[in-house]
Scaffold this motif. Structure first.
Motif: not given
Length: 264
Positions: A245-260
């Protein structure tokens, strides 16, 4: 006859049929095997052919490992190999997984086996796990342990109980298919963990996710909120591949998206 005294194959077949909540008649309709013959097979008064075992297993959606068990119980040789993940024979599969990990970076992605043991992960996952006790990531590292152990992500988890329940649900689902002692031990281990972060159980005012249960983690780059999806191989022909199983993490908000998006 009770289930306990049924012949091995008949007992396994009945367990899978009942697990799928199918009557003998419903399974008969799906497979073309008469309900009367299914009854005789389950009670040991008739022996299935190899072809019938495979047809029944396919109709019941039995995983490859358990299909092998059904074949052995019916006195046939297993059909599917179980190859070590790092064996050269699985090089093409590893390359496909590696492409997914690479293209998903800088967002976290991990590869796990049926027990949730970490087989590989990308740079984003490595950054997410910064500060985790190296001992938890060496040898047979387990994703649930790395997340919930006091030396893991637990001190930084903002929704410890939700994440703990998520792993318990996954492990119990696995145990319902494969009653392996390692799965039972992991269930008890995960249940035993207690929250160690000061923020656990406190609501920070963020909107409830309409998508999925979030993983909320406090990091030097701020509080991150993510959800995950799981990718698996289609029509696998190897037991190991079928359980990857390949588990992929995605941002739930803009702050998380910007952090990564900020490269270290």
């Amino acid at each position: 006859m009770t289930v306990q005294t049924l012949p091995a194959f008949g007992a396994l077949l009945r367990q899978w049929r009942e697990r799928r909540r199918l009557s003998q008649f419903e399974l008969s309709v799906q497979t073309g095997v008469s309900a009367r013959h299914l009854s005789r097979v389950e009670t040991g008064r008739a022996e299935p052919s190899r072809r019938m075992v495979l047809r029944l297993a396919e109709a019941l959606g039995v995983p490859l490992r358990e299909r092998n068990a059904l074949l052995v119980a019916a006195r046939f040789a297993p059909e599917w190999d179980e190859t070590d993940y790092w064996d050269d024979r699985l090089a093409v599969a590893r390359q496909a997984v590696g492409m997914i990990l690479e293209h998903h970076d800088p967002l976290p992605a991990v590869v796990v086996d049926r027990f949730g043991n970490l087989l590989d992960f990308n740079g984003g996952a490595a950054r997410l796990m910064e500060g985790v006790d190296p001992a938890l990531l060496s040898g047979r590292a387990n994703l649930a342990r790395a997340a919930l152990h006091p030396g893991g992500l637990a001190p930084r988890l903002l929704n410890f109980r939700e994440v703990q329940q998520y792993f318990l649900d996954r492990l119990r689902e696995q145990f319902a298919v494969d009653e392996h002692p390692a799965v039972a031990a992991l269930v008890e281990e995960v249940r035993s963990y207690q929250p160690v972060g000061e923020d656990d159980g406190r609501w920070d005012g963020a909107a409830l996710s309409p998508i999925a249960l979030p993983l909320r983690v406090r990091t030097p780059r701020g509080d991150l909120s993510m959800f995950t999806t799981i990718a698996t191989f289609g029509a696998p022909r190897d037991v190991t591949v079928s359980e990857l199983a390949v588990e992929l993490f995605f941002p739930l908000d803009d702050a998380t998206r910007e952090a990564f998006a900020e490269r270290p």
